[in-house]
Design an enzyme around this catalytic site. Structure first.
Site, PDB file in Angstrom:
ATOM      1  N   SER A  65      -1.038  -1.401  10.806  1.00 32.04           N
ATOM      2  CA  SER A  65      -0.888  -3.197  10.478  1.00 32.04           C
ATOM      3  C   SER A  65      -0.484  -3.981  11.555  1.00 32.04           C
ATOM      4  O   SER A  65      -0.415  -5.165  11.496  1.00 32.04           O
ATOM      5  CB  SER A  65       0.574  -3.306   9.476  1.00 32.04           C
ATOM      6  OG  SER A  65       0.244  -3.058   8.147  1.00 32.04           O
ATOM      7  N   LYS A  68      -3.162  -6.323  12.268  1.00 24.50           N
ATOM      8  CA  LYS A  68      -3.258  -7.616  11.557  1.00 24.50           C
ATOM      9  C   LYS A  68      -2.787  -9.007  12.429  1.00 24.50           C
ATOM     10  O   LYS A  68      -3.544 -10.000  12.149  1.00 24.50           O
ATOM     11  CB  LYS A  68      -2.234  -7.793  10.221  1.00 24.50           C
ATOM     12  CG  LYS A  68      -2.705  -6.537   9.196  1.00 24.50           C
ATOM     13  CD  LYS A  68      -1.439  -6.130   8.337  1.00 24.50           C
ATOM     14  CE  LYS A  68      -1.870  -5.315   7.328  1.00 24.50           C
ATOM     15  NZ  LYS A  68      -0.835  -4.960   6.359  1.00 24.50           N
ATOM     16  N   TYR A 193     -12.184  -2.798   8.288  1.00 21.98           N
ATOM     17  CA  TYR A 193     -10.542  -2.886   8.259  1.00 21.98           C
ATOM     18  C   TYR A 193     -10.137  -1.317   8.707  1.00 21.98           C
ATOM     19  O   TYR A 193      -9.130  -1.379   9.695  1.00 21.98           O
ATOM     20  CB  TYR A 193     -10.076  -3.286   6.885  1.00 21.98           C
ATOM     21  CG  TYR A 193      -8.743  -3.048   6.743  1.00 21.98           C
ATOM     22  CD1 TYR A 193      -7.825  -4.055   7.230  1.00 21.98           C
ATOM     23  CD2 TYR A 193      -8.072  -1.930   6.158  1.00 21.98           C
ATOM     24  CE1 TYR A 193      -6.503  -3.966   6.763  1.00 21.98           C
ATOM     25  CE2 TYR A 193      -6.828  -2.129   5.801  1.00 21.98           C
ATOM     26  CZ  TYR A 193      -5.952  -3.095   6.370  1.00 21.98           C
ATOM     27  OH  TYR A 193      -4.541  -2.827   5.990  1.00 21.98           O
ATOM     28  N   TYR A 245       7.086  -6.517   7.045  1.00 20.30           N
ATOM     29  CA  TYR A 245       7.003  -6.278   5.517  1.00 20.30           C
ATOM     30  C   TYR A 245       8.222  -6.889   4.805  1.00 20.30           C
ATOM     31  O   TYR A 245       8.765  -7.997   5.400  1.00 20.30           O
ATOM     32  CB  TYR A 245       7.044  -4.849   5.167  1.00 20.30           C
ATOM     33  CG  TYR A 245       5.853  -3.901   6.080  1.00 20.30           C
ATOM     34  CD1 TYR A 245       4.675  -4.271   6.316  1.00 20.30           C
ATOM     35  CD2 TYR A 245       6.623  -2.750   6.799  1.00 20.30           C
ATOM     36  CE1 TYR A 245       3.936  -3.423   7.006  1.00 20.30           C
ATOM     37  CE2 TYR A 245       5.657  -1.921   7.656  1.00 20.30           C
ATOM     38  CZ  TYR A 245       4.465  -2.118   7.946  1.00 20.30           C
ATOM     39  OH  TYR A 245       3.643  -1.313   8.507  1.00 20.30           O
ATOM     40  N   VAL A 263       2.499   1.237   9.977  1.00 21.57           N
ATOM     41  CA  VAL A 263       2.766   2.601   9.411  1.00 21.57           C
ATOM     42  C   VAL A 263       2.771   3.967  10.208  1.00 21.57           C
ATOM     43  O   VAL A 263       2.962   5.074   9.858  1.00 21.57           O
ATOM     44  CB  VAL A 263       2.182   2.917   8.176  1.00 21.57           C
ATOM     45  CG1 VAL A 263       2.770   2.126   6.919  1.00 21.57           C
ATOM     46  CG2 VAL A 263       0.635   2.645   8.162  1.00 21.57           C
TER      47      VAL A 263
HETATM   48  N1  GLN Z   1      -4.208   0.863   7.610  1.00 23.36           N
HETATM   49  C1  GLN Z   1      -2.879   0.500   6.571  1.00 23.36           C
HETATM   50  C2  GLN Z   1      -2.903   0.307   5.219  1.00 23.36           C
HETATM   51  O1  GLN Z   1      -3.930  -0.539   4.935  1.00 23.36           O
HETATM   52  C3  GLN Z   1      -1.866  -0.285   7.308  1.00 23.36           C
HETATM   53  C4  GLN Z   1      -0.661  -0.450   6.516  1.00 23.36           C
HETATM   54  C5  GLN Z   1       0.307  -0.496   7.349  1.00 23.36           C
HETATM   55  O2  GLN Z   1       0.627  -0.128   8.667  1.00 23.36           O
HETATM   56  N2  GLN Z   1       1.565  -1.227   6.810  1.00 23.36           N
HETATM   57  O3  GLN Z   1      -2.470   0.789   4.241  1.00 23.36           O
END
Ligand code: GLN
Length: 309
Positions: A65, A68, A193, A245, A263
Protein backbone atom coordinates in the site's frame (compact mmCIF):
# COMPACT_ATOMS: atom_id res chain seq x y z
CA UNK A 1 21.93 17.16 11.25
CA UNK A 2 18.99 16.16 13.42
CA UNK A 3 19.12 12.47 12.74
CA UNK A 4 22.81 12.08 13.45
CA UNK A 5 22.04 12.85 17.07
CA UNK A 6 19.86 9.80 17.29
CA UNK A 7 22.62 7.62 18.64
CA UNK A 8 20.22 5.64 20.81
CA UNK A 9 18.43 4.25 17.72
CA UNK A 10 19.73 0.68 18.35
CA UNK A 11 18.37 0.89 21.94
CA UNK A 12 14.96 2.02 20.70
CA UNK A 13 14.98 -0.88 18.28
CA UNK A 14 15.81 -3.39 21.04
CA UNK A 15 13.00 -1.91 23.10
CA UNK A 16 10.37 -2.55 20.39
CA UNK A 17 11.71 -5.89 19.16
CA UNK A 18 9.54 -7.97 21.55
CA UNK A 19 6.47 -6.37 19.89
CA UNK A 20 7.24 -8.40 16.77
CA UNK A 21 5.85 -11.40 18.68
CA UNK A 22 2.51 -9.64 19.05
CA UNK A 23 1.76 -9.45 15.33
CA UNK A 24 1.29 -11.77 12.37
CA UNK A 25 2.82 -11.73 8.91
CA UNK A 26 0.20 -11.18 6.16
CA UNK A 27 -0.68 -14.40 4.36
CA UNK A 28 -3.68 -13.40 2.23
CA UNK A 29 -1.07 -12.73 -0.44
CA UNK A 30 0.64 -16.14 -0.10
CA UNK A 31 4.15 -14.95 -1.05
CA UNK A 32 4.17 -12.43 1.82
CA UNK A 33 3.88 -15.31 4.30
CA UNK A 34 7.55 -16.14 3.71
CA UNK A 35 8.72 -13.05 5.64
CA UNK A 36 10.50 -13.42 8.97
CA UNK A 37 8.04 -12.14 11.60
CA UNK A 38 10.81 -11.07 13.98
CA UNK A 39 12.56 -8.76 11.53
CA UNK A 40 12.57 -5.10 12.43
CA UNK A 41 14.64 -2.39 10.80
CA UNK A 42 14.73 1.38 10.44
CA UNK A 43 16.60 3.97 8.41
CA UNK A 44 16.43 7.74 8.77
CA UNK A 45 17.74 10.19 6.18
CA UNK A 46 18.37 13.85 6.84
CA UNK A 47 18.94 16.61 4.29
CA UNK A 48 22.65 16.96 5.10
CA UNK A 49 23.64 13.76 3.30
CA UNK A 50 23.43 11.62 6.39
CA UNK A 51 21.49 8.53 7.20
CA UNK A 52 21.46 6.26 10.18
CA UNK A 53 19.98 2.84 10.42
CA UNK A 54 19.50 -0.05 12.80
CA UNK A 55 18.25 -3.62 12.61
CA UNK A 56 17.26 -5.46 9.43
CA UNK A 57 17.75 -2.57 7.05
CA UNK A 58 19.06 -4.63 4.15
CA UNK A 59 16.02 -6.91 3.81
CA UNK A 60 14.03 -6.30 0.64
CA UNK A 61 10.28 -6.09 0.99
CA UNK A 62 7.43 -5.04 -1.28
CA UNK A 63 5.83 -1.62 -1.09
CA UNK A 64 2.23 -2.89 -1.14
CA UNK A 65 0.00 0.00 0.00
CA UNK A 66 2.93 2.41 0.29
CA UNK A 67 2.89 2.42 -3.51
CA UNK A 68 -0.51 4.16 -3.33
CA UNK A 69 1.14 7.45 -2.32
CA UNK A 70 3.60 7.18 -5.18
CA UNK A 71 1.02 6.41 -7.88
CA UNK A 72 -1.17 9.18 -6.48
CA UNK A 73 1.67 11.66 -6.97
CA UNK A 74 2.25 10.37 -10.51
CA UNK A 75 -1.45 10.44 -11.44
CA UNK A 76 -1.78 14.00 -10.12
CA UNK A 77 1.24 14.98 -12.22
CA UNK A 78 -0.17 13.15 -15.26
CA UNK A 79 -3.82 14.21 -15.07
CA UNK A 80 -4.08 17.19 -12.71
CA UNK A 81 -6.05 17.47 -9.48
CA UNK A 82 -9.46 18.23 -11.01
CA UNK A 83 -9.52 15.02 -13.04
CA UNK A 84 -8.15 12.80 -10.26
CA UNK A 85 -10.61 14.11 -7.69
CA UNK A 86 -13.54 13.82 -10.08
CA UNK A 87 -13.04 10.05 -9.71
CA UNK A 88 -11.71 9.68 -6.15
CA UNK A 89 -12.71 11.50 -2.96
CA UNK A 90 -10.72 13.13 -0.17
CA UNK A 91 -12.32 11.70 2.97
CA UNK A 92 -11.13 9.01 5.39
CA UNK A 93 -13.39 5.97 5.63
CA UNK A 94 -12.89 4.41 9.07
CA UNK A 95 -13.21 1.04 7.29
CA UNK A 96 -10.52 -1.58 6.51
CA UNK A 97 -8.42 -0.85 3.42
CA UNK A 98 -10.11 -3.47 1.26
CA UNK A 99 -13.70 -2.74 2.28
CA UNK A 100 -16.34 -2.45 -0.42
CA UNK A 101 -19.12 -1.09 1.79
CA UNK A 102 -18.69 2.67 1.24
CA UNK A 103 -18.62 2.22 -2.52
CA UNK A 104 -22.23 1.19 -2.34
CA UNK A 105 -23.45 3.47 0.41
CA UNK A 106 -21.79 6.72 -0.71
CA UNK A 107 -23.39 8.77 -3.42
CA UNK A 108 -21.92 9.36 -5.99
CA UNK A 109 -20.28 5.96 -5.64
CA UNK A 110 -16.68 7.02 -6.09
CA UNK A 111 -14.07 5.65 -3.67
CA UNK A 112 -13.71 7.89 -0.64
CA UNK A 113 -9.93 8.36 -0.89
CA UNK A 114 -6.84 7.19 -2.83
CA UNK A 115 -5.32 5.26 0.12
CA UNK A 116 -7.98 2.53 0.29
CA UNK A 117 -7.75 -0.22 -2.30
CA UNK A 118 -10.73 0.98 -4.37
CA UNK A 119 -9.32 4.51 -4.60
CA UNK A 120 -5.81 3.27 -5.33
CA UNK A 121 -7.07 1.01 -8.12
CA UNK A 122 -8.90 3.98 -9.65
CA UNK A 123 -5.72 6.09 -9.37
CA UNK A 124 -3.60 3.36 -11.00
CA UNK A 125 -6.05 3.34 -13.93
CA UNK A 126 -5.11 7.00 -14.52
CA UNK A 127 -1.35 6.49 -14.96
CA UNK A 128 -0.37 7.72 -18.43
CA UNK A 129 1.07 5.31 -20.99
CA UNK A 130 0.04 3.21 -23.97
CA UNK A 131 0.23 -0.28 -22.52
CA UNK A 132 0.92 -1.70 -19.06
CA UNK A 133 4.55 -2.16 -19.96
CA UNK A 134 5.00 1.58 -20.48
CA UNK A 135 2.88 2.48 -17.44
CA UNK A 136 4.86 0.13 -15.17
CA UNK A 137 8.14 1.42 -16.57
CA UNK A 138 7.01 4.97 -15.68
CA UNK A 139 6.04 3.95 -12.13
CA UNK A 140 9.36 2.13 -11.62
CA UNK A 141 11.32 5.04 -13.03
CA UNK A 142 9.55 7.39 -10.64
CA UNK A 143 10.26 5.17 -7.61
CA UNK A 144 13.91 4.86 -8.64
CA UNK A 145 14.17 8.64 -8.91
CA UNK A 146 12.57 9.18 -5.52
CA UNK A 147 14.79 6.59 -3.85
CA UNK A 148 17.88 7.55 -5.89
CA UNK A 149 18.35 3.87 -6.56
CA UNK A 150 18.33 2.79 -10.22
CA UNK A 151 18.40 -0.88 -9.21
CA UNK A 152 14.89 -1.01 -7.77
CA UNK A 153 12.75 -3.74 -9.38
CA UNK A 154 9.42 -5.38 -8.74
CA UNK A 155 9.03 -8.97 -7.59
CA UNK A 156 7.25 -10.99 -10.30
CA UNK A 157 6.71 -13.75 -7.71
CA UNK A 158 4.81 -11.49 -5.29
CA UNK A 159 2.87 -9.84 -8.14
CA UNK A 160 1.68 -13.21 -9.47
CA UNK A 161 0.90 -14.46 -5.98
CA UNK A 162 -1.38 -11.45 -5.45
CA UNK A 163 -2.88 -11.58 -8.96
CA UNK A 164 -3.94 -15.18 -8.40
CA UNK A 165 -5.70 -14.44 -5.12
CA UNK A 166 -6.99 -10.84 -5.45
CA UNK A 167 -10.67 -11.63 -5.91
CA UNK A 168 -11.81 -8.87 -3.58
CA UNK A 169 -9.78 -6.24 -5.44
CA UNK A 170 -11.22 -7.56 -8.71
CA UNK A 171 -14.71 -7.10 -7.34
CA UNK A 172 -13.88 -3.49 -6.37
CA UNK A 173 -12.77 -2.89 -9.96
CA UNK A 174 -15.93 -4.39 -11.47
CA UNK A 175 -18.07 -2.34 -9.11
CA UNK A 176 -16.25 0.84 -10.14
CA UNK A 177 -16.44 -0.08 -13.80
CA UNK A 178 -20.19 -0.49 -13.52
CA UNK A 179 -20.38 3.00 -11.99
CA UNK A 180 -18.14 4.77 -14.50
CA UNK A 181 -15.20 5.38 -12.11
CA UNK A 182 -12.85 3.25 -14.19
CA UNK A 183 -13.02 2.03 -17.75
CA UNK A 184 -10.80 -0.37 -19.65
CA UNK A 185 -9.96 -3.98 -18.94
CA UNK A 186 -10.10 -5.06 -15.28
CA UNK A 187 -7.47 -7.80 -15.68
CA UNK A 188 -5.07 -5.29 -17.25
CA UNK A 189 -5.60 -2.94 -14.31
CA UNK A 190 -5.12 -5.78 -11.81
CA UNK A 191 -1.89 -6.74 -13.56
CA UNK A 192 -0.53 -3.19 -13.25
CA UNK A 193 -1.74 -2.71 -9.67
CA UNK A 194 -0.22 -5.97 -8.41
CA UNK A 195 3.09 -5.11 -10.08
CA UNK A 196 3.10 -1.64 -8.53
CA UNK A 197 2.43 -3.17 -5.09
CA UNK A 198 5.28 -5.64 -5.64
CA UNK A 199 8.03 -3.06 -6.10
CA UNK A 200 10.86 -4.09 -3.79
CA UNK A 201 12.72 -1.68 -1.53
CA UNK A 202 14.63 -1.76 1.73
CA UNK A 203 14.41 0.65 4.69
CA UNK A 204 17.11 2.89 3.26
CA UNK A 205 15.25 3.32 -0.07
CA UNK A 206 12.09 4.07 1.85
CA UNK A 207 13.79 6.66 4.07
CA UNK A 208 15.17 8.39 0.98
CA UNK A 209 11.68 8.53 -0.56
CA UNK A 210 10.39 9.89 2.75
CA UNK A 211 13.00 12.65 2.68
CA UNK A 212 11.78 13.85 -0.74
CA UNK A 213 8.24 14.09 0.67
CA UNK A 214 9.57 15.79 3.80
CA UNK A 215 11.15 18.41 1.52
CA UNK A 216 7.87 18.98 -0.38
CA UNK A 217 8.99 16.99 -3.41
CA UNK A 218 12.52 18.43 -3.57
CA UNK A 219 15.53 16.13 -3.50
CA UNK A 220 18.11 18.01 -1.40
CA UNK A 221 20.97 15.89 -2.80
CA UNK A 222 20.33 16.16 -6.53
CA UNK A 223 18.62 19.59 -6.15
CA UNK A 224 15.83 18.30 -8.34
CA UNK A 225 12.15 19.10 -7.73
CA UNK A 226 10.89 15.55 -8.38
CA UNK A 227 7.30 16.21 -7.31
CA UNK A 228 5.62 19.64 -7.54
CA UNK A 229 5.14 21.05 -4.00
CA UNK A 230 1.33 21.17 -4.27
CA UNK A 231 1.24 17.48 -5.25
CA UNK A 232 3.59 16.48 -2.40
CA UNK A 233 1.35 18.44 -0.03
CA UNK A 234 -1.77 16.57 -1.18
CA UNK A 235 0.01 13.22 -0.74
CA UNK A 236 1.18 14.12 2.76
CA UNK A 237 -2.27 15.26 3.77
CA UNK A 238 -3.67 11.87 2.74
CA UNK A 239 -0.88 10.21 4.72
CA UNK A 240 -2.12 12.04 7.83
CA UNK A 241 -5.84 11.40 7.29
CA UNK A 242 -5.72 7.88 5.82
CA UNK A 243 -2.10 6.66 5.59
CA UNK A 244 -2.34 4.11 8.42
CA UNK A 245 -5.71 2.70 7.29
CA UNK A 246 -8.43 2.87 9.92
CA UNK A 247 -5.81 3.48 12.61
CA UNK A 248 -4.89 6.89 11.16
CA UNK A 249 -6.66 8.88 13.89
CA UNK A 250 -4.85 7.09 16.70
CA UNK A 251 -1.55 7.36 14.83
CA UNK A 252 -2.06 11.13 14.43
CA UNK A 253 -2.54 11.43 18.18
CA UNK A 254 0.27 9.11 19.26
CA UNK A 255 2.82 10.01 16.55
CA UNK A 256 1.63 13.03 14.53
CA UNK A 257 3.83 12.41 11.47
CA UNK A 258 2.57 11.90 7.88
CA UNK A 259 3.11 8.19 7.17
CA UNK A 260 1.97 5.35 4.93
CA UNK A 261 2.05 1.67 5.76
CA UNK A 262 1.87 -1.49 3.64
CA UNK A 263 0.93 -5.08 4.42
CA UNK A 264 4.45 -6.33 3.73
CA UNK A 265 5.38 -4.45 6.92
CA UNK A 266 6.80 -1.20 5.56
CA UNK A 267 6.18 2.29 6.92
CA UNK A 268 7.16 5.42 4.98
CA UNK A 269 7.20 8.60 7.07
CA UNK A 270 8.32 12.20 6.63
CA UNK A 271 9.03 14.94 9.15
CA UNK A 272 8.56 18.27 7.41
CA UNK A 273 11.81 19.91 6.37
CA UNK A 274 13.81 17.47 8.50
CA UNK A 275 13.97 13.73 7.83
CA UNK A 276 12.58 10.79 5.89
CA UNK A 277 11.98 7.53 7.74
CA UNK A 278 11.74 3.97 6.41
CA UNK A 279 10.70 1.10 8.67
CA UNK A 280 10.32 -2.62 8.03
CA UNK A 281 8.60 -4.96 10.45
CA UNK A 282 6.39 -7.59 8.81
CA UNK A 283 4.50 -8.69 11.96
CA UNK A 284 1.21 -6.80 11.60
CA UNK A 285 -1.63 -5.89 13.93
CA UNK A 286 -5.25 -6.64 13.02
CA UNK A 287 -5.53 -3.43 10.98
CA UNK A 288 -2.51 -4.29 8.83
CA UNK A 289 0.13 -2.02 10.42
CA UNK A 290 3.56 -3.17 11.62
CA UNK A 291 3.23 -3.61 15.40
CA UNK A 292 6.87 -2.94 16.20
CA UNK A 293 6.99 -0.22 13.53
CA UNK A 294 4.13 1.67 15.17
CA UNK A 295 5.80 1.49 18.57
CA UNK A 296 9.11 2.65 17.13
CA UNK A 297 7.44 5.63 15.45
CA UNK A 298 5.76 6.54 18.72
CA UNK A 299 9.01 6.42 20.71
CA UNK A 300 10.89 8.40 18.09
CA UNK A 301 8.25 11.06 17.75
CA UNK A 302 8.15 11.59 21.52
CA UNK A 303 11.90 11.68 21.90
CA UNK A 304 12.51 14.04 18.97
CA UNK A 305 9.35 16.09 19.41
CA UNK A 306 8.42 15.35 15.80
CA UNK A 307 4.64 15.53 16.05
CA UNK A 308 3.28 18.18 13.69
CA UNK A 309 0.47 18.98 16.12
N1 GLN B 1 -1.54 -5.21 -2.59
C1 GLN B 1 -2.27 -5.13 -1.36
C2 GLN B 1 -3.76 -5.27 -1.58
O1 GLN B 1 -4.28 -4.69 -2.48
C3 GLN B 1 -1.96 -3.85 -0.67
C4 GLN B 1 -2.75 -3.71 0.61
C5 GLN B 1 -2.00 -3.04 1.70
O2 GLN B 1 -0.78 -2.94 1.75
N2 GLN B 1 -2.79 -2.63 2.66
O3 GLN B 1 -4.41 -5.97 -0.87
Amino acid sequence: MQCMELNNLPDLLEQVKPCTNEGKVATYIPALGEANANDIGIAIYDKEHHYISAGNTEVNFTLQSISKVITLALALMDRGTDYVFSKVGMEPTGDPFNSIIKLETSNPSKPLNPMINAGALAVTSMIAGEENEEKMARILHFVRDLAANPKIQYSAEVAISELETAHLNRSLCYYMKQNGIIDGDVEELMDLYTKQCSIQVNCIDLARIGLVFAMDGFDPYTKEQIIPPNVAKICKTFMVTCGMYNASGEFAIRVGIPAKSGVAGGILACVKGQVGIGIYGPALDNKGNSVAGLKLMELLSMQENWSMF
